[in-house]
Enzyme design. Structure first.
Site, PDB file in Angstrom:
ATOM      1  N   ASP A 106      79.778  37.420  62.738  1.00 12.12           N
ATOM      2  CA  ASP A 106      80.184  38.822  62.882  1.00 12.12           C
ATOM      3  C   ASP A 106      79.231  39.577  63.824  1.00 12.12           C
ATOM      4  O   ASP A 106      78.222  39.025  64.255  1.00 12.12           O
ATOM      5  CB  ASP A 106      80.238  39.480  61.495  1.00 12.12           C
ATOM      6  N   GLU A 139      83.085  37.483  67.051  1.00 10.91           N
ATOM      7  CA  GLU A 139      83.652  38.830  67.118  1.00 10.91           C
ATOM      8  C   GLU A 139      83.136  39.549  68.373  1.00 10.91           C
ATOM      9  O   GLU A 139      83.226  40.766  68.495  1.00 10.91           O
ATOM     10  CB  GLU A 139      83.268  39.637  65.869  1.00 10.91           C
ATOM     11  N   TRP A 140      82.602  38.789  69.278  1.00 12.12           N
ATOM     12  CA  TRP A 140      81.941  39.281  70.486  1.00 12.12           C
ATOM     13  C   TRP A 140      82.774  40.313  71.260  1.00 12.12           C
ATOM     14  O   TRP A 140      82.326  41.448  71.468  1.00 12.12           O
ATOM     15  CB  TRP A 140      81.585  38.053  71.322  1.00 12.12           C
ATOM     16  N   PRO A 141      84.022  39.972  71.694  1.00 11.42           N
ATOM     17  CA  PRO A 141      84.744  40.958  72.517  1.00 11.42           C
ATOM     18  C   PRO A 141      85.106  42.233  71.762  1.00 11.42           C
ATOM     19  O   PRO A 141      85.149  43.313  72.357  1.00 11.42           O
ATOM     20  CB  PRO A 141      86.005  40.215  72.965  1.00 11.42           C
ATOM     21  N   TYR A 143      83.307  43.895  69.635  1.00  9.93           N
ATOM     22  CA  TYR A 143      82.179  44.841  69.644  1.00  9.93           C
ATOM     23  C   TYR A 143      81.849  45.332  71.058  1.00  9.93           C
ATOM     24  O   TYR A 143      81.259  46.393  71.238  1.00  9.93           O
ATOM     25  CB  TYR A 143      80.952  44.205  68.977  1.00  9.93           C
ATOM     26  N   ASP A 167      90.089  44.667  62.053  1.00 11.58           N
ATOM     27  CA  ASP A 167      90.456  43.807  60.920  1.00 11.58           C
ATOM     28  C   ASP A 167      91.908  44.036  60.526  1.00 11.58           C
ATOM     29  O   ASP A 167      92.388  45.172  60.508  1.00 11.58           O
ATOM     30  CB  ASP A 167      89.590  44.142  59.689  1.00 11.58           C
TER      31      ASP A 167
END
Length: 353
Positions: A106, A139-141, A143, A167
């Site tokens: 995450d 979840e890189w892109p 954020y 989500d």
């Protein structure tokens, strides 16, 4: 708790889930003790996971399944447990030594976008260095997006799948917003998807409370069109026979898992209807007709088959089979034919051409 995951593993092995292709059981946030151990390693909450993660992984493996776990790129997880910042190598080694097969990583509580990107890269390298095959879910892109356009070529170099959007919730408005977002950004995300790296629109809510039958069909059909990693978020002890049947539908799963690995896209929008297609191996196409209308009864959508596959899908002719909401053959059509499809409100008809 440990007991919950043991029960899920038993269900997955005994009730056809594993045989349908569902092989990972994933632990989300909150599995950890509030502090690391004396050696600085992450540890499971001793009350809820008395046997530790290694024992649970061994049990899951004994059922022919794989175990997924959760951590965070920042100094704390989203729920406030210890994050992996400054511990990437140690945590990767810990997960590998436990026999973990997937890491969801995450993006909460990272001090800057530079540290976020560096953390995702470093954890990827650390996982590879362990020598254990571990699926890496990022979840890189998601954020990055509020501030900058993600570099998907780089993200795919490091991650196996990645979240782009909020989500999912157990509601139609949530499913709808994910589909709308995906269609809006398809020019930048569809082309990068393929074997080794996938756009992840988040979990299947089928088998819970919030979606009607037609909406459940829509999620299953559209996740297959989008080449989405297929993760269920539900309780297999309390799932209806209908939901189970839908989630285990072999024809839909075959489309979702098609070896060509191309992600589908929206071809056309007309009033309340959307037409999507996904190129499949063997010169086939998956085609979805989605009715966005939320009131009234079933409505017809008619389109020319020349639309499909840049005009090639039905040239000179094609056979059409309906996969969802129920499977049946529609027969053979010529290139210049039109197809009329009746779709329920918030429902989808999924075809294989």
């Amino acid at each position: 708790s440990e007991q919950l995951f043991v029960e899920m593993a038993d269900r997955m092995a005994a009730e056809g889930w594993r045989d349908a292709g569902y092989e990972f059981i994933c632990i989300d946030d909150c599995w950890m003790a509030p502090t690391r151990d004396k050696q600085g390693r992450l540890q499971a909450d001793p009350k809820r996971f008395p046997g530790g993660i290694r024992k649970l992984a061994d049990y899951v493996h004994s059922k022919g399944l794989k175990l997924g776990i959760y951590s965070d790129v920042g100094n704390k997880t989203c729920a406030g447990f210890p994050g992996s910042y400054n511990h990437y190598d140690l945590d990767a080694q810990t997960f590998a030594s436990w026999g973990v097969d997937l890491l969801k990583f995450d993006g909460c509580n990272s001090d800057s976008l530079e540290l976020l990107a560096e953390g995702y890269r470093r954890m990827s390298l650390a996982l590879n260095k362990t020598g254990r095959s571990i699926v890496y879910s990022c979840e890189w892109p998601f954020y990055l997006r509020p501030v900058q356009q993600p570099n998907y070529t780089e993200i795919k170099q490091y991650c196996n799948h990645w979240r782009n959007f909020y989500d999912v919730y157990d509601s139609w408005s949530s499913i709808k917003s994910i589909l709308d977002w995906t269609a809006l950004h398809q020019d930048s995300i569809v082309k990068i998807a393929g074997p080794g790296g996938w756009n992840d629109p988040d979990m299947a809510m089928i088998g819970n409370f919030g979606l009607s039958w037609d909406q459940s069909v829509t999620q299953m059909a559209m996740w297959a069109i989008m080449a989405a990693p297929l993760f269920m978020s539900n309780d297999l002890r309390h799932i209806s026979p209908e939901a189970k049947c839908l989630l285990q539908n072999k024809e839909v799963i075959a489309i979702n898992q098609d070896p060509l690995g191309k992600q589908g896209y929206q071809l056309a929008k007309d009033k309340n209807f959307q037409l999507w297609e996904r190129p499949l191996s063997g010169r086939a196409y998956a085609v979805a007709v989605l009715n966005h209308q939320e009131i009234g009864g079933p409505q017809n959508f008619t389109f020319s088959l020349t639309f499909l596959g840049n005009g090639l899908a039905c040239n000179p002719a094609c056979s059409i089979r309906q996969v969802l909401p129920a499977s049946r053959d529609w027969g053979v059509y010529g290139w210049i034919s039109s197809l009329s499809v009746e779709v329920n409100p918030t429902g989808t008809v999924l075809l294989k051409v």
